[in-house]
Design a protein around this motif. Structure first.
Motif, PDB file in Angstrom:
ATOM      1  N   PRO A 154      -6.658  -3.854 -11.617  1.00  0.00           N
ATOM      2  CA  PRO A 154      -6.317  -5.092 -10.912  1.00  0.00           C
ATOM      3  C   PRO A 154      -6.071  -4.878  -9.425  1.00  0.00           C
ATOM      4  CG  PRO A 154      -4.382  -4.242 -12.064  1.00  0.00           C
ATOM      5  CD  PRO A 154      -5.504  -3.301 -12.367  1.00  0.00           C
ATOM      6  N   SER A 155      -6.476  -5.862  -8.636  1.00  0.00           N
ATOM      7  CA  SER A 155      -6.188  -5.925  -7.201  1.00  0.00           C
ATOM      8  C   SER A 155      -6.781  -7.222  -6.688  1.00  0.00           C
ATOM      9  CB  SER A 155      -6.844  -4.754  -6.454  1.00  0.00           C
ATOM     10  OG  SER A 155      -6.656  -4.887  -5.054  1.00  0.00           O
ATOM     11  N   ALA A 156      -6.172  -7.787  -5.635  1.00  0.00           N
ATOM     12  CA  ALA A 156      -6.897  -8.811  -4.895  1.00  0.00           C
ATOM     13  C   ALA A 156      -8.043  -8.089  -4.191  1.00  0.00           C
ATOM     14  CB  ALA A 156      -5.981  -9.492  -3.889  1.00  0.00           C
ATOM     15  N   TYR A 157      -9.160  -8.777  -3.983  1.00  0.00           N
ATOM     16  CA  TYR A 157     -10.269  -8.111  -3.289  1.00  0.00           C
ATOM     17  C   TYR A 157     -10.137  -8.177  -1.769  1.00  0.00           C
ATOM     18  CZ  TYR A 157     -12.262 -12.922  -3.032  1.00  0.00           C
ATOM     19  OH  TYR A 157     -12.456 -14.254  -2.806  1.00  0.00           O
ATOM     20  N   ASN A 158      -9.309  -9.094  -1.255  1.00  0.00           N
ATOM     21  CA  ASN A 158      -9.350  -9.458   0.164  1.00  0.00           C
ATOM     22  C   ASN A 158      -9.157  -8.296   1.127  1.00  0.00           C
ATOM     23  OD1 ASN A 158      -7.999 -11.684  -1.590  1.00  0.00           O
ATOM     24  ND2 ASN A 158      -9.076 -12.773   0.052  1.00  0.00           N
ATOM     25  N   ILE A 169      -3.301  -4.186  -1.901  1.00  0.00           N
ATOM     26  CA  ILE A 169      -3.574  -4.821  -3.189  1.00  0.00           C
ATOM     27  C   ILE A 169      -3.275  -6.316  -3.192  1.00  0.00           C
ATOM     28  CG2 ILE A 169      -3.263  -2.758  -4.579  1.00  0.00           C
ATOM     29  CD1 ILE A 169      -0.365  -3.697  -5.077  1.00  0.00           C
ATOM     30  N   GLY A 170      -2.636  -6.808  -2.125  1.00  0.00           N
ATOM     31  CA  GLY A 170      -2.304  -8.235  -2.071  1.00  0.00           C
ATOM     32  C   GLY A 170      -1.423  -8.616  -3.238  1.00  0.00           C
ATOM     33  N   ARG A 171      -1.914  -9.543  -4.048  1.00  0.00           N
ATOM     34  CA  ARG A 171      -1.141 -10.007  -5.190  1.00  0.00           C
ATOM     35  C   ARG A 171      -1.520  -9.254  -6.482  1.00  0.00           C
ATOM     36  NH1 ARG A 171       1.237 -13.039  -3.106  1.00  0.00           N
ATOM     37  NH2 ARG A 171      -0.209 -14.537  -2.211  1.00  0.00           N
ATOM     38  N   GLY A 172      -2.289  -8.159  -6.344  1.00  0.00           N
ATOM     39  CA  GLY A 172      -2.695  -7.402  -7.535  1.00  0.00           C
ATOM     40  C   GLY A 172      -1.491  -6.716  -8.156  1.00  0.00           C
ATOM     41  N   PHE A 173      -1.486  -6.613  -9.474  1.00  0.00           N
ATOM     42  CA  PHE A 173      -0.363  -5.964 -10.159  1.00  0.00           C
ATOM     43  C   PHE A 173      -0.357  -4.470  -9.859  1.00  0.00           C
ATOM     44  CE2 PHE A 173       1.384  -3.522 -13.699  1.00  0.00           C
ATOM     45  CZ  PHE A 173       2.689  -3.962 -13.621  1.00  0.00           C
ATOM     46  N   ASN A 174       0.823  -3.963  -9.571  1.00  0.00           N
ATOM     47  CA  ASN A 174       0.977  -2.528  -9.359  1.00  0.00           C
ATOM     48  C   ASN A 174       2.351  -2.119  -9.884  1.00  0.00           C
ATOM     49  OD1 ASN A 174       2.148  -0.253  -7.520  1.00  0.00           O
ATOM     50  ND2 ASN A 174      -0.066  -0.032  -7.438  1.00  0.00           N
ATOM     51  N   GLN A 175       2.360  -1.132 -10.764  1.00  0.00           N
ATOM     52  CA  GLN A 175       3.617  -0.738 -11.404  1.00  0.00           C
ATOM     53  C   GLN A 175       4.613  -0.171 -10.421  1.00  0.00           C
ATOM     54  OE1 GLN A 175       3.311   1.411 -15.027  1.00  0.00           O
ATOM     55  NE2 GLN A 175       1.100   1.116 -15.163  1.00  0.00           N
ATOM     56  N   ALA A 176       4.108   0.564  -9.413  1.00  0.00           N
ATOM     57  CA  ALA A 176       5.015   1.185  -8.444  1.00  0.00           C
ATOM     58  C   ALA A 176       5.703   0.096  -7.621  1.00  0.00           C
ATOM     59  CB  ALA A 176       4.232   2.137  -7.540  1.00  0.00           C
ATOM     60  N   VAL A 177       4.951  -0.899  -7.188  1.00  0.00           N
ATOM     61  CA  VAL A 177       5.533  -1.971  -6.362  1.00  0.00           C
ATOM     62  C   VAL A 177       6.531  -2.772  -7.187  1.00  0.00           C
ATOM     63  CG1 VAL A 177       5.042  -4.051  -5.034  1.00  0.00           C
ATOM     64  CG2 VAL A 177       3.476  -2.097  -4.909  1.00  0.00           C
ATOM     65  N   HIS A 206       5.726 -18.199  -5.787  1.00  0.00           N
ATOM     66  CA  HIS A 206       5.586 -19.603  -6.160  1.00  0.00           C
ATOM     67  C   HIS A 206       4.551 -19.728  -7.277  1.00  0.00           C
ATOM     68  CE1 HIS A 206       8.022 -20.911  -2.820  1.00  0.00           C
ATOM     69  NE2 HIS A 206       7.217 -20.393  -1.930  1.00  0.00           N
ATOM     70  N   TYR A 207       4.715 -18.880  -8.310  1.00  0.00           N
ATOM     71  CA  TYR A 207       3.757 -18.796  -9.423  1.00  0.00           C
ATOM     72  C   TYR A 207       4.369 -17.857 -10.468  1.00  0.00           C
ATOM     73  CZ  TYR A 207       3.111 -15.149  -6.000  1.00  0.00           C
ATOM     74  OH  TYR A 207       3.387 -14.170  -5.068  1.00  0.00           O
ATOM     75  N   PRO A 208       3.935 -17.929 -11.706  1.00  0.00           N
ATOM     76  CA  PRO A 208       4.489 -17.010 -12.710  1.00  0.00           C
ATOM     77  C   PRO A 208       4.121 -15.557 -12.369  1.00  0.00           C
ATOM     78  CG  PRO A 208       3.334 -18.843 -13.757  1.00  0.00           C
ATOM     79  CD  PRO A 208       2.996 -18.898 -12.301  1.00  0.00           C
ATOM     80  N   TYR A 209       5.093 -14.653 -12.465  1.00  0.00           N
ATOM     81  CA  TYR A 209       4.838 -13.236 -12.171  1.00  0.00           C
ATOM     82  C   TYR A 209       4.286 -12.527 -13.409  1.00  0.00           C
ATOM     83  CZ  TYR A 209       7.419 -13.771  -7.716  1.00  0.00           C
ATOM     84  OH  TYR A 209       7.841 -14.136  -6.462  1.00  0.00           O
ATOM     85  N   SER A 210       3.957 -11.248 -13.226  1.00  0.00           N
ATOM     86  CA  SER A 210       3.274 -10.492 -14.291  1.00  0.00           C
ATOM     87  C   SER A 210       4.108 -10.413 -15.569  1.00  0.00           C
ATOM     88  CB  SER A 210       2.959  -9.080 -13.805  1.00  0.00           C
ATOM     89  OG  SER A 210       4.164  -8.356 -13.626  1.00  0.00           O
ATOM     90  N   GLU A 211       3.422 -10.252 -16.675  1.00  0.00           N
ATOM     91  CA  GLU A 211       4.106 -10.121 -17.975  1.00  0.00           C
ATOM     92  C   GLU A 211       4.953  -8.847 -18.015  1.00  0.00           C
ATOM     93  OE1 GLU A 211       1.091 -11.282 -21.232  1.00  0.00           O
ATOM     94  OE2 GLU A 211       0.013 -11.435 -19.338  1.00  0.00           O
TER      95      GLU A 211
END
Ligand code: E9O
Length: 606
Positions: free
Chosen positions: A56-60, A328-336, A356-361
C-alpha cells in the motif's frame, strides 16, 4: 454487506497481494469520469511507459515529476500472482482495505466489481474467475476525480477547446484541455491503493458476521450469521484475557451475564481489558469454519452535559490527526501508525477523532489494546451540497463504517461529518436520515457532527445529535494577533452552543500554524511562540468550561503537520501540528503534554 476483518486460523488463510504492482497512468482526465481506456484486456507490464508502484501507498509522491503528484483521472495497477492448486476447494475473496477514490477491479481481464469512496474495505468473491495452479492477473483502475456528487466533495473544472474570435484571438483564460480539481477540504487528496490487498481464502460454508454488545454490568448479547447453517452445529465460546473460558453456547444468538466482568477502560481510567468470542461451525464432528472476534465490556452513556464511560465521567484529552506521512501520503505504514500512537501516549492523550475518514483496521485494534478512545468519522468533510444522491452515498459509507468498526470497544462515538454547511435548510432532512441510520444499526453509541462554518444561532442540525463537536480558531482564523481576547471569545462561543442545545460538547479543533524553528519574541503568526500562546490561552477557556460542565473534552488541531493542496494560506502543507511532519516536537507539544499528563488520571473526575 458486512466484511469481517481478515484473519488466519485453523481454517482461514489469505495471500497478501501487497508489494510492487505494475503501474500506468492515463492522460489527465478530459472531463469524462466514465471509464477511460479498456486496459484490463492488455498486459500492462508490456506497456513501454509501465513502471512499478508500491502497495500500500498513495501514488502521488512516489514519482519524480509533478505530473503524477497532480494527476487527475485514471491510473492502472496490475499484479500477476500464482494461486496454488492446493487451495482450490476454498472460496477466494479479493479484498481491498482502501482504494481512493473510485476503483474498478478485474480478474484475468474480466470485470468483477467496482467501488466508490476511499478508507473503507470492499471485497468480491472471485472463486469462479481464479485459475488454480496458475498465474492470475489482477487489474485495478483507480480514478481520483472529485465532484460535487462525491464524498468528500470537490470542484472540477475542465477547459475544452478554447473559442477564438474572427481574427483568431483566443477567448479563454485557460489553455485547451486544462483540468483543475480542488477538493473542498484541507488535506492532500492522496490517491491509489492505500491499504492492504488480500486474496482471502474461506471455506464454502462460512461465518459472515458477528455482532457483540457487552456492557459494564457484565451483560452481553451476540448474534452471528453464516451463509448456510443446514446440518451445521454452532459452537460459541467466550474467553477472558487470560484465556479462561467464561461462557459457551450452541446458539447463533444469545445473551448472558458475566459476574465480575473485567471492563474495558480508556487509559487513565483503568485497564483496557479485552475478551474474545470464538465462533465455530461444525459438520459431522469436523470443524468447517472458525472466527475469533475481540471485544470489550464497556458502556457509553451521556447526559445533557457529559459523556460517561462505564458510568464514570470521561473527559477527552485528544487530537485531530491524519493518516499522512512523507512519500507514502495516506498509505498504510506500520511504523508510522505505531510511532503516532506511541507519541499520543507520551503526550498523555486518551482520545482522538479519525479526522476526516475512517482509519486503518490495524489501527482500530491498536486503539482497543492501548485503551485509546476514538470518535470514528465518515469521509464526509466539508459538505456543502445535500442532494439525494449524496445522501444515499453518505448513508452507504456510514453503514459500511459502523459495520466495520462496531465491535471495537475503543470506538465511543460516530461522527457523521466534519464542518458541513448546515445553516442550509435542506441539510436538516439530510442529517436526520444519517442520525436514524446510525441509531438504527447501533443503539450503544452516541452520534455527533463536527461543526465549523455554522454557529449556535444558525445551525439546522445540531439538535439532532447526541452530543455536539465544535471547531473554533480564536486567535487564528478569527482575531489573528489578539491573543488576550481568546479566553473570553472561546468561553462565550462554546457556552452559547451549550445553552442553545443542552448537549455535551467536545471542542474538536483549535490551534494555530507554526513553521518549526521559526522563533519570534514577542510572538507573531507562524512562529512556534504564537502557536504555543494561542493554545495556552484557549486552555484557560477550556478550564472554565470544563469546570462548569460545559465541555466534556478537547482536541488539538493537529497532532502533526500534514500535506495539503496548494493555496495561499499553506506553505508546504498545514502546519498546525504540535509535531512536525517527521514527528519531532514543537514548543506546543510540551505545553500540551504538561496539560494532558496533569489531567491524565481521570478516576477522580466528577
Ligand atoms: C478542518 C481541518 O481539516 N478544519 C479547518 C482546519 C484548518 O486548519 C482544517 O485543516 O483550516 C479549520 C476551519 C476553520 C475555518 C474558520 C473560518 C472562520 C472565518 C471567520
Amino acid at each position: 454487506n458486512c466484511l469481517l476483518h481478515v484473519q488466519k486460523n485453523e481454517i482461514r488463510t489469505f495471500d497478501s497481494l501487497d508489494g510492487l504492482w505494475t503501474f500506468v497512468r492515463e492522460p489527465h482526465n478530459g472531463g469524462d469520469i466514465g471509464i477511460g481506456n479498456q486496459w484490463n484486456t492488455l498486459d500492462l507490464d508490456k506497456f513501454p511507459n509501465a513502471t512499478v508502484m508500491p502497495v500500500p501507498s498513495a501514488y502521488n509522491d512516489i514519482g519524480t515529476g509533478s505530473e503524477l503528484r497532480d494527476h487527475i483521472g485514471w491510473v492502472w495497477y496490475e499484479k500477476k500472482e500464482f494461486v496454488p492448486l492446493r487451495d482450490r476447494n476454498m472460496r477466494h475473496v479479493l479484498r481491498f482495505a482502501s482504494v481512493n477514490y473510485f476503483a474498478v477491479v478485474y480478474v484475468n481481464s474480466e470485470k468483477v466489481t467496482s467501488h466508490t469512496g476511499g478508507h473503507l474495505p470492499f471485497e468480491v468473491d472471485v472463486s469462479s474467475q481464479i485459475k488454480f495452479g496458475a498465474e492470475n492477473k489482477f487489474t485495478v483502475a483507480v480514478n481520483n476525480t472529485l465532484s460535487w456528487s462525491t464524498i468528500p466533495q470537490g470542484d472540477f473544472n475542465y477547459q475544452k477547446l478554447a473559442q477564438r474570435n474572427i481574427s483568431g484571438r483566443i477567448l479563454s483564460r485557460l489553455p485547451d484541455g486544462a483540468v483543475k480539481n480542488v477538493g473542498n477540504f484541507d488535506f492532500f487528496n492522496y490517491a491509489g491503493i492505500l491499504r492492504t490487498v488480500q486474496l482471502v481464502k474461506i471455506p464454502s460454508i462460512h461465518i459472515q458476521n458477528i455482532n457483540i454488545v457487552a456492557d459494564h454490568t457484565g451483560s452481553f448479547f451476540f448474534e452471528t450469521a453464516a451463509n448456510n447453517l443446514d446440518g451445521i452445529q454452532v459452537e460459541v465460546k467466550m474467553f477472558d484475557g487470560d484465556s479462561n473460558q467464561v461462557f459457551t453456547t450452541n446458539q447463533t444468538k444469545a445473551e448472558g451475564k458475566l459476574e465480575n466482568a473485567k471492563l474495558w477502560w480508556p487509559r487513565g481510567m483503568g485497564d483496557p481489558n479485552l475478551y474474545t468470542l470464538d465462533v465455530s461451525l461444525i459438520s459431522d464432528g469436523e470443524l468447517v469454519d472458525i472466527y475469533r472476534e475481540t471485544f470489550g465490556f464497556r458502556t457509553v452513556t451521556w447526559s445533557d452535559s457529559q459523556i460517561f464511560i462505564n458510568s464514570k465521567p470521561f473527559y477527552c484529552l485528544g487530537f485531530g490527526m491524519h493518516e499522512d506521512f512523507e512519500l507514502i501520503g495516506r498509505g498504510f505504514n506500520q511504523a508510522v501508525m505505531t510511532k503516532d500512537l506511541n507519541l499520543l501516549e507520551w503526550m498523555g492523550g486518551n482520545c482522538y477523532r479519525t479526522t476526516h475518514y475512517p482509519y486503518s483496521e490495524e489501527r482500530m485494534f491498536e486503539n482497543d489494546r492501548r485503551g485509546i478512545a476514538v470518535i470514528v468519522e465518515t469521509p464526509a468533510v466539508g459538505l456543502k451540497g445535500f442532494s439525494k444522491a449524496n445522501n444515499n452515498l453518505h448513508i452507504k459509507m456510514l453503514t459500511d463504517m459502523i459495520d466495520r468498526d462496531k465491535n471495537h470497544p475503543s470506538v465511543f462515538a460516530w461522527s457523521l461529518a466534519n464542518e458541513p454547511v448546515t445553516s442550509k435548510k435542506e441539510s436538516r432532512a439530510y442529517f436526520k436520515t444519517l442520525v436514524d441510520t446510525a441509531h438504527g444499526i447501533d443503539r450503544t453509541r452516541p452520534v455527533t457532527t463536527v461543526y465549523g462554518p455554522t454557529n449556535f444561532d444558525n445551525d439546522e442540525t445540531a439538535d439532532l445529535m447526541d452530543f455536539i463537536c465544535v471547531n473554533r480558531y480564536y486567535g487564528w482564523y478569527i482575531d489573528m494577533g489578539y491573543i488576550p481576547w481568546i479566553n473570553q471569545s472561546v468561553y462565550w462561543d462554546i457556552s452559547l452552543w451549550r445553552e442553545t442545545f443542552h448537549k455535551p460538547i467536545i471542542v474538536t479543533e483549535y490551534g494555530a500554524d507554526s513553521i518549526p524553528g521559526l522563533n519570534q519574541e514577542p510572538s507573531v503568526d507562524f512562529s512556534e511562540q504564537y502557536q504555543n500562546e494561542v493554545i495556552q490561552e484557549t486552555h484557560h477557556a477550556f478550564d472554565a468550561l470544563h469546570k462548569d460542565h460545559t465541555i466534556t473534552g478537547e482536541m488539538i488541531w493537529n497532532f502533526a503537520d500534514f500535506m495539503t493542496g496548494m493555496t495561499t494560506t499553506r506553505a508546504v502543507g498545514n502546519h498546525k501540528g504540535v509535531f512536525t511532519r517527521s514527528r519531532q516536537a514543537k514548543i506546543a507539544a510540551y505545553t500540551l503534554r504538561n496539560r494532558y499528563l496533569k489531567r491524565f488520571d481521570q478516576t477522580q473526575l466528577e
